[in-house]
Design a protein around this motif. Structure first.
Motif, PDB file in Angstrom:
ATOM      1  N   GLY A 227      45.566  40.592   6.964  1.00 24.32           N
ATOM      2  CA  GLY A 227      45.788  40.513   8.400  1.00 24.32           C
ATOM      3  C   GLY A 227      47.201  40.119   8.774  1.00 24.32           C
ATOM      4  O   GLY A 227      47.899  39.435   8.018  1.00 24.32           O
ATOM      5  N   LEU A 228      47.610  40.581   9.949  1.00 20.40           N
ATOM      6  CA  LEU A 228      48.824  40.096  10.607  1.00 20.40           C
ATOM      7  C   LEU A 228      48.343  39.174  11.717  1.00 20.40           C
ATOM      8  O   LEU A 228      47.779  39.630  12.712  1.00 20.40           O
ATOM      9  CB  LEU A 228      49.643  41.263  11.163  1.00 20.40           C
ATOM     10  CG  LEU A 228      50.927  40.899  11.907  1.00 20.40           C
ATOM     11  CD1 LEU A 228      51.887  40.126  11.016  1.00 20.40           C
ATOM     12  CD2 LEU A 228      51.602  42.152  12.470  1.00 20.40           C
ATOM     13  N   ILE A 229      48.559  37.897  11.530  1.00 24.71           N
ATOM     14  CA  ILE A 229      47.901  36.872  12.335  1.00 24.71           C
ATOM     15  C   ILE A 229      48.863  36.310  13.373  1.00 24.71           C
ATOM     16  O   ILE A 229      49.968  35.867  13.022  1.00 24.71           O
ATOM     17  CB  ILE A 229      47.386  35.723  11.444  1.00 24.71           C
ATOM     18  CG1 ILE A 229      46.687  36.263  10.189  1.00 24.71           C
ATOM     19  CG2 ILE A 229      46.473  34.809  12.243  1.00 24.71           C
ATOM     20  CD1 ILE A 229      45.533  37.194  10.451  1.00 24.71           C
ATOM     21  N   GLY A 230      48.454  36.292  14.627  1.00 23.36           N
ATOM     22  CA  GLY A 230      49.274  35.743  15.689  1.00 23.36           C
ATOM     23  C   GLY A 230      48.943  34.293  15.967  1.00 23.36           C
ATOM     24  O   GLY A 230      49.328  33.385  15.253  1.00 23.36           O
ATOM     25  N   GLY A 231      48.175  34.054  17.042  1.00 26.02           N
ATOM     26  CA  GLY A 231      47.909  32.692  17.498  1.00 26.02           C
ATOM     27  C   GLY A 231      47.329  31.774  16.441  1.00 26.02           C
ATOM     28  O   GLY A 231      47.695  30.594  16.361  1.00 26.02           O
ATOM     29  N   ALA A 232      46.427  32.271  15.625  1.00 22.65           N
ATOM     30  CA  ALA A 232      45.784  31.421  14.611  1.00 22.65           C
ATOM     31  C   ALA A 232      46.759  30.964  13.533  1.00 22.65           C
ATOM     32  O   ALA A 232      46.478  29.982  12.827  1.00 22.65           O
ATOM     33  CB  ALA A 232      44.612  32.175  13.972  1.00 22.65           C
ATOM     34  N   SER A 233      47.906  31.619  13.401  1.00 19.86           N
ATOM     35  CA  SER A 233      48.880  31.191  12.390  1.00 19.86           C
ATOM     36  C   SER A 233      49.606  29.920  12.812  1.00 19.86           C
ATOM     37  O   SER A 233      50.308  29.302  12.011  1.00 19.86           O
ATOM     38  CB  SER A 233      49.897  32.301  12.117  1.00 19.86           C
ATOM     39  OG  SER A 233      50.747  32.522  13.226  1.00 19.86           O
TER      40      SER A 233
END
Length: 248
Positions: A227-233
């Motif tokens: 995955g390419l993770i936004g907010g959860a990163s």
């Protein structure tokens, strides 16, 4: 999860978020876990690239299509390489929308990144209007083909693809595992028309409101390789749970 030959990748895109404290918190959280089953990439804002140790691989969120010169505010591929980056996100939907980056500009950036030894994380994705209008696959094919025409299909051996349904970025909406698989399968089959070996080996990441609660089901799909993770990163605990969900 079905056993695949492709090694999973989980990349965190901080966007214009984060601070020095988050760098330390995230590195500490990841350092105490065995993450040898995948590649972990963090893409923070430019000022924080030099603060990370060797816990993760580093990626930038963007780069210039120019090598050097009078381009105030831009950062070149060679600069990123010297900073310790291994990856760079290119063609993200926010760059395409906010900075008018066309398929052709994205293709030129991919070419420059590869020449500098960086691995592009090439983003493709559609708006809700395009999906609802029945133009999804043609739209995605155009994004892929522009890059292929610039660099040739063989160079895709050095690229990571990321499918990001724009309607699911930061909205809380998420493509169902079946929707994600359908698009990832299409992308792989589209590349296979030019080279089946590269299509089989290329990593295709899903990006669109991935959370610890849905990561395992998304990553269990045949053609979803991470995955390419936004907010959860931005939450070390959540990001770690997503990394652990990528076990093959």
């Amino acid at each position: 999860m079905q056993i695949l030959s492709r090694r999973p990748i989980v990349a965190g895109n901080w966007k214009m978020n984060g601070n020095k404290s988050l760098v330390s918190l995230l590195e500490d959280k990841l350092a105490h876990e065995d993450l040898s089953h995948l590649d972990v990439v963090i893409c923070p804002p430019f000022p924080y690239l030099g603060l990370f140790g060797d816990t993760v691989s580093l990626g930038a969120q963007n780069m210039s299509m120019h090598d050097s010169g009078a381009h105030t505010g831009e950062v070149s591929a060679s600069m990123l390489q010297e900073t310790g980056c291994s990856y760079v996100i290119l063609g993200h939907s926010e760059r395409r929308a906010d900075h008018a980056e066309t398929n052709e500009i994205v293709a030129l950036k991919v070419e420059k990144a590869l020449a500098a030894g960086l691995t592009p994380i090439l983003c493709v994705g559609e708006t809700e209007e395009i999906r609802d209008g029945g133009n999804l696959f043609a739209f995605l094919a155009e994004q892929i083909d522009a890059v292929e025409q610039q660099i040739g299909i063989l160079q895709f051996a050095h690229i990571v693809l990321a499918y990001e349904p724009i309607w699911a970025i930061g909205t809380g909406k998420t493509a169902s595992p079946e929707q994600a698989q359908e698009v990832h399968q299409f992308l792989r089959e589209h590349l296979a028309k030019k080279n089946s070996d590269i299509a089989t080996k290329i990593n295709i990441l899903y990006g669109g409101s991935v959370k610890g609660s849905n990561a395992k089901e998304l990553f269990s799909q045949q053609d979803v390789d991470g995955g390419l993770i936004g907010g959860a990163s931005l939450n070390p605990e959540d990001f770690l749970s997503i990394c652990l969900a990528a076990k093959q």
